[in-house]
Design an enzyme around this catalytic site. Structure first.
Site, short mmCIF file in Angstrom:
data_model
loop_
_atom_site.label_atom_id
_atom_site.label_comp_id
_atom_site.label_asym_id
_atom_site.label_seq_id
_atom_site.Cartn_x
_atom_site.Cartn_y
_atom_site.Cartn_z
N ASP B 50 -20.02 -3.00 18.90
CA ASP B 50 -19.53 -4.30 18.08
C ASP B 50 -19.97 -5.23 18.66
O ASP B 50 -19.61 -5.97 19.48
CB ASP B 50 -17.87 -4.14 17.93
CG ASP B 50 -17.47 -5.25 16.94
OD1 ASP B 50 -18.16 -6.00 16.67
OD2 ASP B 50 -16.12 -5.14 17.07
N LYS B 112 -23.52 -15.14 16.30
CA LYS B 112 -23.87 -14.43 15.22
C LYS B 112 -23.62 -15.08 13.86
O LYS B 112 -24.46 -14.66 12.91
CB LYS B 112 -22.40 -13.53 15.13
CG LYS B 112 -22.61 -12.28 14.37
CD LYS B 112 -21.33 -11.26 14.53
CE LYS B 112 -21.42 -10.08 13.46
NZ LYS B 112 -20.23 -9.27 13.53
N GLU B 211 -19.40 -3.05 9.51
CA GLU B 211 -18.11 -2.86 10.28
C GLU B 211 -16.82 -2.39 9.53
O GLU B 211 -16.06 -1.62 10.18
CB GLU B 211 -17.73 -4.27 10.59
CG GLU B 211 -18.88 -4.67 11.78
CD GLU B 211 -19.00 -6.23 11.85
OE1 GLU B 211 -18.23 -7.19 11.46
OE2 GLU B 211 -19.94 -6.84 12.74
N ASP B 233 -11.29 -7.13 6.36
CA ASP B 233 -11.87 -7.19 7.82
C ASP B 233 -12.22 -9.01 8.14
O ASP B 233 -13.15 -9.49 7.43
CB ASP B 233 -13.19 -6.45 8.07
CG ASP B 233 -13.91 -6.76 9.43
OD1 ASP B 233 -13.33 -7.56 10.00
OD2 ASP B 233 -14.89 -6.13 9.76
#
Lengths: 205, 646
Positions: B50, B112, B211, B233
């Site tokens: 992850d 990210k 994810e 999420d």
């Protein structure tokens, strides 16, 4: 589907996803119906289609060939892409009919869905005028929206009848009728979309 | 947690032991038997990673299920922070987190958010980051850290390399392959950037997994054989919502939506801005230009935010240059402050429900993922919207990595009853005449998905055709995200419209576009040149892989030189000492000269950057002093016999 025989063991030509002799994944068929092992019928049992989709996914998905040879990986990717495209097409009556018409060589008329169905000419004119008007004018469109939705439902029922007729008797005349009904339905569907965009939103859900 | 030395019989069963290890075992004592290394006869493990905005984790599929792999310090989370220290070495994780306070301008976090983007996309948030962006960052951002520049994939690769090292140390074997997770709403460029990061880190990325889907896998699903579940999420920098249908181990994603620029970072930045203004009115001093102060305050607001998930009131505290700032903040005030941020997640949720073709009542379960879902207000919003009490059994920070490990298990053939059918989050289209977009693959199509289109030439003798591919839902090309331009080259010159080139657009299981073209008349494969609109070209990635391998090599080289010098130090001081012994005085002049020569030569190469010549001179010195050593040994022995000390 594979006139030269299995790419791996070279055995005789066959017509399945996996070689009957060595059980190796073969280059997939491009034909949506053949992929699902279904006859080319316009009416389809959707729960049966879903079941076939899940079990075929389990057989050919790239996840199961992650450790395979480059050939197997490529065929798994191709086969699953076709499987997914085929499922998307066959589960939707309109897309399914378009597919069968194309396979039968009956192309959509270039402007088929752009021509106003004659019986709707007057109403469409009123709607277009209202759509270009102010908020008060657009508010009058709610009833038109209901009416066009009803017309779309009617076209869907007509298609259903034509599907059954074609599946029972075949015939290019029936397919021509399917073509015309699809064009009319597409025209109405586009109009509904325009109306929905033009009307105040009724709120969520 | 299993013992890393545990023998894994799962792979060994399929392969006969090699004869070598069979013979070896005959002579091996029991204690060694337990440590037989089966890695030679077993496929190397695939780990699940992850790669998060705030934290990154690595997990693997153990015999009993997925397990998080801790770092050497025992920590399960590696903060996604990279710093370049004074000697030019990169530092990752908790150590870099400390450097963020002392050298903010040489430290990167939340990288990210910059993946697969150009400088023009991220102007607003770059203002909040301490590091600088270099020139020429239109298609890929270049960050200036000290004297070097890094692209976001290179920064991510540094984090991935750390995770790879952690996994290798823990598992006691090389880890060459990984499944890496990405936000479901990541576009093609963001996915490619993530895959590039893996390659630069020396990992074969066997699959990119979304994810929320990974989280659904981790929640396992023997609990419920069929049904519809929603995964909400909200992570550090991205928001995803996915709705899935479960059917006897098949996880079919019905629809997904999200925002790749919405997450806990936005809450932190909001609180930070308010606190900076507050301090300015209290102290009459603007701290926003002071990187050290800003990072101290940033940590203080994050601490306060996290505490407010458990207590109704807390305070933000900062001590800076002898001054003290303290502001009480209640959960009520906090919730007012972040209301619009939480609200921004609801629009994508509604679109997702609509696209999935279900009603809120038909959703059986809701799963919460990501650290920001610990905020009570977020939980309430989800409960109200989906009319269901959300699942929070698994740690929201770990569930994605665990799911990635499950998918790794599926790909390794260790898990065979589960299968993930995911979708592409954005429609794929090509620009047509007049700047409109013709959609080829619609959003929420199950992947792999493909579409075929036939192209031709517009003028006589035209030899190439340019295809502009875009992602997005809007009608006009300028409103969609440019993905790449594909140049069909070496088209046979013919009258306009006579060429017929069939182009196949294929979105693979990673959600990444592949394009192949074929000349219909000749059946020959058509040459296609890809010019990505954002991100690195294949050549650039290759160069970075080379560079990172050279860097790894130069690290290795440096260590070898250092080791050689340490040994040279030892031998040099031993010889200097020996020169004071009586034995040296007894040597012939010739021999003494040889020793002196060898000494000088070793001292000469000592500072050269070449461990091989250092070692060669050490050997020469060793040889030259052999006679001396023997003499010293003789004298020591006879002295010992006489009972005297020399």
């Amino acid at each position: 589907m594979n006139a030269d025989g299995c790419w791996k063991c070279g055995q005789a030509p066959h017509d399945s996803l996996f070689c009957r002799f060595c059980n190796t994944l073969q280059p997939p068929s491009q034909d949506y119906y053949r992929f699902f092992e279904l006859d080319r019928q316009l009416s389809i049992d959707l729960s049966d289609l879903q079941r076939r989709y899940y079990s075929l996914s389990r057989l050919v998905h790239p996840d199961h060939f992650a450790r395979g040879t480059p050939n197997e990986k490529r065929f798994a990717l191709d086969a699953t892409a076709i499987l997914n495209d085929a499922f998307r097409t066959l589960r939707d009556p309109v897309a399914r009919a378009e597919y069968v018409l194309r396979e039968e060589g009956i192309e959509a008329a270039h402007d088929g869905a752009k021509r106003v169905p004659p019986e709707l000419l007057e109403e469409v004119f009123e709607v277009r005028t209202a759509l270009e008007g102010d908020a008060a004018a657009r508010a009058t469109l709610a009833s038109s929206l209901d009416r066009f939705r009803a017309l779309r439902g009617q076209a869907d029922r007509e298609l259903e009848t034509l599907f059954q007729q074609y599946d029972a008797e075949g015939g290019r005349d029936t397919l021509a009728n399917v073509r015309a009904t699809l064009d009319r339905r597409k025209y109405i569907a586009n109009l509904i979309e325009e109306l929905e965009a033009g009307l105040p939103s009724p709120g969520f859900l | 947690m299993s013992d890393p030395k545990q023998i894994d019989f799962s792979g060994a069963g399929d392969h006969p032991l090699s004869p070598a290890s069979q013979t070896a075992s005959h002579h091996t004592p029991m204690s060694d038997l337990l440590q037989i290394d089966f890695s030679a006869v077993r496929e190397p493990k695939i780990v699940g990673i992850d790669l998060g905005t705030t934290n990154s984790l690595v997990a693997f599929m153990d015999l009993t299920g997925p397990e998080i792999i801790p770092g050497e310090d025992g920590a399960r989370l590696v903060p996604s922070i990279v710093s370049l220290n004074a000697s030019g070495e990169t530092v990752v994780g908790n150590a870099a987190r400390e450097l963020l306070l002392t050298q903010p301008e040489r430290t990167v976090y939340s990288v990210k958010r910059l993946m697969g983007r150009g400088a023009g996309d991220v102007q607003d948030e770059l203002r909040l980051f301490p590091f600088r962006v270099a020139e020429e960052s239109e298609t890929v951002i270049r960050l200036e850290l000290g004297e070097r520049t890094f692209t976001p994939p290179e920064i991510s690769a540094i984090i991935l390399r750390q995770l790879k090292r952690n996994a290798e140390a823990f598992l006691g074997e090389p880890v060459p392959r990984a499944v890496i997770t990405v936000p479901a709403y990541f576009n093609d460029a963001q996915r490619q950037a993530t895959r590039d990061a893996g390659r630069i880190a020396g990992l074969e990325v066997v699959r990119l997994v979304n994810e929320p889907t990974a989280a659904a896998l981790a929640y396992g699903l023997d609990k419920r054989k069929t049904g519809v579940i929603t995964v909400y999420d909200l992570g550090g920098g991205t928001f995803d919502i996915s709705i899935l249908r479960l059917h006897e181990g098949i996880f079919e994603v019905l629809a997904t939506n999200g925002d790749t620029h919405l997450g806990g970072d936005d809450i932190d930045n909001r609180m930070l801005r308010v606190a900076l203004e507050d301090i300015q009115s209290e102290w009459g001093e603007d701290l926003s230009a002071d990187g050290h102060a800003v990072q101290l305050l940033r940590r203080a607001v994050i601490d306060a935010k996290e505490r407010l998930s458990f207590v109704p009131a807390t305070s933000i505290q900062l001590e800076f240059r002898g001054k003290k700032y303290e502001r009480e903040i209640t959960r009520e005030v906090f919730e007012k402050l972040i209301l619009d941020i939480v609200d921004r997640t609801l629009g994508p949720c509604r679109s997702c429900i609509r696209d999935a073709g279900v009603s809120a009542e038909q959703i059986d379960e809701v799963v919460l993922v990501g650290g920001s879902t610990r905020i009570p207000m977020v939980r309430r919003a989800v409960e109200v919207l989906f009319r269901a009490r959300p699942h929070t059994e698994l740690n929201p920070d770990e569930v994605v990595a665990l799911g990635a490990a499950v998918q790794a298990g599926i790909l390794a053939g260790k898990v065979d009853d589960q299968l993930l059918l995911d979708v592409t989050p954005l429609s794929l289209g090509i620009e047509t005449l007049g700047g409109t977009v013709s959609k080829l693959i619609h959003r929420n199509s199950t992947i792999p998905a493909s579409a075929t289109e036939v192209f031709t030439t517009a003028v006589d003798g035209q030899t190439n055709v340019l295809i502009h591919v875009l992602q997005g839902e809007r009608e006009l090309a300028k409103d969609c995200r440019s993905l790449a331009r594909f140049d069909l080259k070496d088209v046979e010159p013919m009258p306009a419209g006579a060429a017929r080139i069939e182009v196949r657009f294929l979105i693979d299981a990673n959600g990444i576009l592949n394009v192949a073209a074929r000349d219909i008349r000749t059946g020959r494969e058509q040459n296609v040149e890809v010019k990505p609109s954002y991100g690195l070209t294949d050549e650039q990635v290759e160069a970075m892989i080379q560079e990172s391998m050279q860097m790894a090599e130069s690290d290795f080289h440096e260590r070898q030189v250092r080791d050689a010098r340490v040994e040279a130090d030892r031998i040099l001081s031993a010889v200097e000492k020996a020169k004071l012994s009586p034995a040296y005085l007894e040597l012939a002049g010739d021999e003494k000269r040889q020793i002196e020569d060898a000494l000088r030569q070793l001292q000469t190469v000592y500072h050269a950057d070449d461990h091989l010549s250092i070692r060669a001179q050490m050997e020469a010195l060793d040889k030259a002093t052999q006679g001396l050593a023997e003499k010293m040994m003789d004298q020591a022995v006879s002295a010992a016999l006489k009972g005297t000390k020399i």
